[in-house]
Design a protein around this motif. Sequence first.
Motif, PDB file in Angstrom:
ATOM      1  N   LYS A 149      10.047  24.571  39.087  1.00  0.00           N
ATOM      2  CA  LYS A 149       8.671  25.069  39.080  1.00  0.00           C
ATOM      3  C   LYS A 149       8.227  25.436  40.500  1.00  0.00           C
ATOM      4  CE  LYS A 149       6.701  22.577  35.143  1.00  0.00           C
ATOM      5  NZ  LYS A 149       5.616  21.633  34.821  1.00  0.00           N
ATOM      6  N   ASN A 150       8.676  24.653  41.472  1.00  0.00           N
ATOM      7  CA  ASN A 150       8.314  24.936  42.860  1.00  0.00           C
ATOM      8  C   ASN A 150       8.857  26.299  43.300  1.00  0.00           C
ATOM      9  OD1 ASN A 150       6.939  23.751  45.195  1.00  0.00           O
ATOM     10  ND2 ASN A 150       8.949  23.839  46.170  1.00  0.00           N
ATOM     11  N   GLU A 151      10.041  26.634  42.796  1.00  0.00           N
ATOM     12  CA  GLU A 151      10.603  27.945  43.111  1.00  0.00           C
ATOM     13  C   GLU A 151       9.801  29.063  42.433  1.00  0.00           C
ATOM     14  OE1 GLU A 151      14.110  27.510  45.423  1.00  0.00           O
ATOM     15  OE2 GLU A 151      14.948  28.238  43.528  1.00  0.00           O
ATOM     16  N   LEU A 152       9.255  28.745  41.248  1.00  0.00           N
ATOM     17  CA  LEU A 152       8.389  29.739  40.590  1.00  0.00           C
ATOM     18  C   LEU A 152       7.094  29.931  41.376  1.00  0.00           C
ATOM     19  CD1 LEU A 152       8.725  28.981  36.769  1.00  0.00           C
ATOM     20  CD2 LEU A 152       9.524  30.979  38.000  1.00  0.00           C
ATOM     21  N   GLN A 161      10.663  42.216  43.490  1.00  0.00           N
ATOM     22  CA  GLN A 161      10.894  43.221  42.446  1.00  0.00           C
ATOM     23  C   GLN A 161      12.235  43.036  41.733  1.00  0.00           C
ATOM     24  OE1 GLN A 161       9.470  45.707  40.571  1.00  0.00           O
ATOM     25  NE2 GLN A 161       7.652  44.679  41.328  1.00  0.00           N
ATOM     26  N   VAL A 162      13.129  42.251  42.324  1.00  0.00           N
ATOM     27  CA  VAL A 162      14.406  41.940  41.662  1.00  0.00           C
ATOM     28  C   VAL A 162      14.539  40.417  41.663  1.00  0.00           C
ATOM     29  CG1 VAL A 162      16.923  42.152  41.729  1.00  0.00           C
ATOM     30  CG2 VAL A 162      15.489  44.080  42.445  1.00  0.00           C
ATOM     31  N   ILE A 163      14.772  39.838  40.485  1.00  0.00           N
ATOM     32  CA  ILE A 163      14.838  38.378  40.405  1.00  0.00           C
ATOM     33  C   ILE A 163      16.150  37.949  39.777  1.00  0.00           C
ATOM     34  CG2 ILE A 163      13.575  36.316  39.709  1.00  0.00           C
ATOM     35  CD1 ILE A 163      11.229  38.071  38.992  1.00  0.00           C
ATOM     36  N   LEU A 164      16.860  37.082  40.476  1.00  0.00           N
ATOM     37  CA  LEU A 164      18.107  36.501  39.964  1.00  0.00           C
ATOM     38  C   LEU A 164      17.775  35.066  39.576  1.00  0.00           C
ATOM     39  CD1 LEU A 164      20.241  37.620  43.055  1.00  0.00           C
ATOM     40  CD2 LEU A 164      19.868  38.930  40.939  1.00  0.00           C
ATOM     41  N   ILE A 165      17.955  34.741  38.319  1.00  0.00           N
ATOM     42  CA  ILE A 165      17.536  33.423  37.829  1.00  0.00           C
ATOM     43  C   ILE A 165      18.770  32.657  37.382  1.00  0.00           C
ATOM     44  CG2 ILE A 165      16.089  32.216  36.153  1.00  0.00           C
ATOM     45  CD1 ILE A 165      14.455  34.843  35.921  1.00  0.00           C
ATOM     46  N   ASP A 166      19.194  31.693  38.200  1.00  0.00           N
ATOM     47  CA  ASP A 166      20.451  30.996  37.914  1.00  0.00           C
ATOM     48  C   ASP A 166      20.182  29.681  37.180  1.00  0.00           C
ATOM     49  OD1 ASP A 166      23.065  30.247  37.778  1.00  0.00           O
ATOM     50  OD2 ASP A 166      23.375  30.071  39.939  1.00  0.00           O
ATOM     51  N   GLU A 167      20.420  29.683  35.898  1.00  0.00           N
ATOM     52  CA  GLU A 167      20.293  28.465  35.068  1.00  0.00           C
ATOM     53  C   GLU A 167      19.035  27.674  35.341  1.00  0.00           C
ATOM     54  OE1 GLU A 167      23.565  26.077  34.021  1.00  0.00           O
ATOM     55  OE2 GLU A 167      25.013  27.645  34.435  1.00  0.00           O
ATOM     56  N   ILE A 168      17.917  28.366  35.254  1.00  0.00           N
ATOM     57  CA  ILE A 168      16.648  27.671  35.471  1.00  0.00           C
ATOM     58  C   ILE A 168      16.402  26.660  34.359  1.00  0.00           C
ATOM     59  CG2 ILE A 168      15.133  29.307  34.233  1.00  0.00           C
ATOM     60  CD1 ILE A 168      13.284  29.002  36.795  1.00  0.00           C
ATOM     61  N   ASP A 169      17.060  26.859  33.216  1.00  0.00           N
ATOM     62  CA  ASP A 169      16.830  25.974  32.064  1.00  0.00           C
ATOM     63  C   ASP A 169      17.552  24.633  32.179  1.00  0.00           C
ATOM     64  OD1 ASP A 169      19.033  27.642  31.960  1.00  0.00           O
ATOM     65  OD2 ASP A 169      18.951  27.988  29.815  1.00  0.00           O
ATOM     66  N   SER A 170      18.545  24.530  33.087  1.00  0.00           N
ATOM     67  CA  SER A 170      19.267  23.261  33.151  1.00  0.00           C
ATOM     68  C   SER A 170      18.365  22.188  33.775  1.00  0.00           C
ATOM     69  CB  SER A 170      20.560  23.413  33.957  1.00  0.00           C
ATOM     70  OG  SER A 170      20.274  23.685  35.301  1.00  0.00           O
ATOM     71  N   GLY A 171      18.325  21.037  33.130  1.00  0.00           N
ATOM     72  CA  GLY A 171      17.527  19.928  33.642  1.00  0.00           C
ATOM     73  C   GLY A 171      16.049  20.014  33.319  1.00  0.00           C
ATOM     74  N   SER A 183       5.815  31.461  32.134  1.00  0.00           N
ATOM     75  CA  SER A 183       5.502  31.946  33.476  1.00  0.00           C
ATOM     76  C   SER A 183       6.334  33.179  33.817  1.00  0.00           C
ATOM     77  CB  SER A 183       5.756  30.824  34.483  1.00  0.00           C
ATOM     78  OG  SER A 183       5.573  31.297  35.786  1.00  0.00           O
ATOM     79  N   LEU A 184       7.629  33.114  33.486  1.00  0.00           N
ATOM     80  CA  LEU A 184       8.504  34.265  33.755  1.00  0.00           C
ATOM     81  C   LEU A 184       8.086  35.481  32.927  1.00  0.00           C
ATOM     82  CD1 LEU A 184      11.991  32.520  33.962  1.00  0.00           C
ATOM     83  CD2 LEU A 184      10.790  33.686  35.830  1.00  0.00           C
ATOM     84  N   LYS A 185       7.698  35.218  31.681  1.00  0.00           N
ATOM     85  CA  LYS A 185       7.269  36.338  30.818  1.00  0.00           C
ATOM     86  C   LYS A 185       6.000  36.995  31.369  1.00  0.00           C
ATOM     87  CE  LYS A 185       7.108  34.802  26.565  1.00  0.00           C
ATOM     88  NZ  LYS A 185       7.436  34.267  25.228  1.00  0.00           N
ATOM     89  N   GLU A 186       5.093  36.137  31.834  1.00  0.00           N
ATOM     90  CA  GLU A 186       3.840  36.672  32.375  1.00  0.00           C
ATOM     91  C   GLU A 186       4.110  37.470  33.657  1.00  0.00           C
ATOM     92  OE1 GLU A 186       0.692  33.763  32.507  1.00  0.00           O
ATOM     93  OE2 GLU A 186      -0.450  35.047  33.883  1.00  0.00           O
ATOM     94  N   TYR A 187       5.002  36.933  34.472  1.00  0.00           N
ATOM     95  CA  TYR A 187       5.363  37.645  35.703  1.00  0.00           C
ATOM     96  C   TYR A 187       5.967  39.005  35.354  1.00  0.00           C
ATOM     97  CZ  TYR A 187       7.068  38.567  40.387  1.00  0.00           C
ATOM     98  OH  TYR A 187       7.279  39.141  41.622  1.00  0.00           O
ATOM     99  N   TYR A 188       6.817  39.019  34.345  1.00  0.00           N
ATOM    100  CA  TYR A 188       7.465  40.265  33.928  1.00  0.00           C
ATOM    101  C   TYR A 188       6.426  41.277  33.431  1.00  0.00           C
ATOM    102  CZ  TYR A 188      10.493  43.552  31.556  1.00  0.00           C
ATOM    103  OH  TYR A 188      11.113  44.714  31.154  1.00  0.00           O
ATOM    104  N   ARG A 189       5.483  40.786  32.605  1.00  0.00           N
ATOM    105  CA  ARG A 189       4.416  41.677  32.111  1.00  0.00           C
ATOM    106  C   ARG A 189       3.631  42.282  33.267  1.00  0.00           C
ATOM    107  NH1 ARG A 189       3.494  38.229  27.782  1.00  0.00           N
ATOM    108  NH2 ARG A 189       2.089  36.931  29.003  1.00  0.00           N
TER     109      ARG A 189
END
Length: 250
Positions: A149-152, A161-171, A183-189
């Motif tokens: 979350k801190n990284e978000l 403008q380019v986001i690489l998301i490496d296994e944010i779901d782990s843990g 949060s990611l969806k809202e950022y994308y919108r």
Amino acid sequence: MFQIKNLTVKIADKIILNNLNLDLEEGKIHALMGQNGTGKSTLCRVIMHDPDYEIAKGEINYQDKDLTKMATTDIARAGIFMLSQSPVAIEGVTNAEMLRTVLSEKSKEPVNIFQFNKKMETICDHLDLPHDFIHRNINLGMSGGERKKNELLHLWMLEPQVILIDEIDSGLDVDALRIVADSLKEYYRKFKPTILIITHHNKLLELIKPDSVYVMKDGQIVATGDYALAEKIENEGFKAFTINGLGNNE
Ligand code: ADP
Ligand code: MG
């Protein structure tokens, strides 16, 4: 617009990425899936030009620049942002100090502290983080989920403008996963960035529907498809994929 061409990467003479080709379409969401150890995190680190990895061959082109020839700082300045699989702690530097420094460098003028704090607080609320995170040392003493979350928080402040998301779901627990996905969806919108999501679970992709899905094996892309490919993997695993494409059961 973001094109990885014939990329071969080694570490200690071992080939990790093997003539990899991948195009990321501007403003689209791409998912990269694959078993542990296939080179997904390596790909992210190489895009950010981690000097530990030797680029034996190939190019990573973005906006007429070859990222393999650029320093990590300049790659970040070009608006490419990585959400790391295991975000590192930086003792002695607070979130606010780092973000204020970057933002004032970007805008070439001092940051308005009042507006800065207001924005930080709003983002903390949105991520369900306490306001004292603003002045915490970067990732220090934070749980795995808090680090993500801190990284978000950094993402929302820096607006890449380019986001690489490496296994944010782990843990992440289920509630945190939902907050992160929303949060990611809202950022994308809001910003329509180009996104590469790395995961080996389908849960995150159920929440953020990708436009395209790629499967990686032994440092190569071995299959390409739409969201249905992620569902197929959820049901059948990665066994069907070989270097020459899908196995017999396709
Ligand atoms: P993934 O993210 O797909 O699980 P990684 O990119 O982390 O895979 O790793 C791919 C392979 O490269 C693994 O075999 C891993 O051990 C190796 N590797 C990656 N980084 C290093 C490193 N810094 N030193 C040694 N081996 C590494
Ligand atoms: Mg990884």
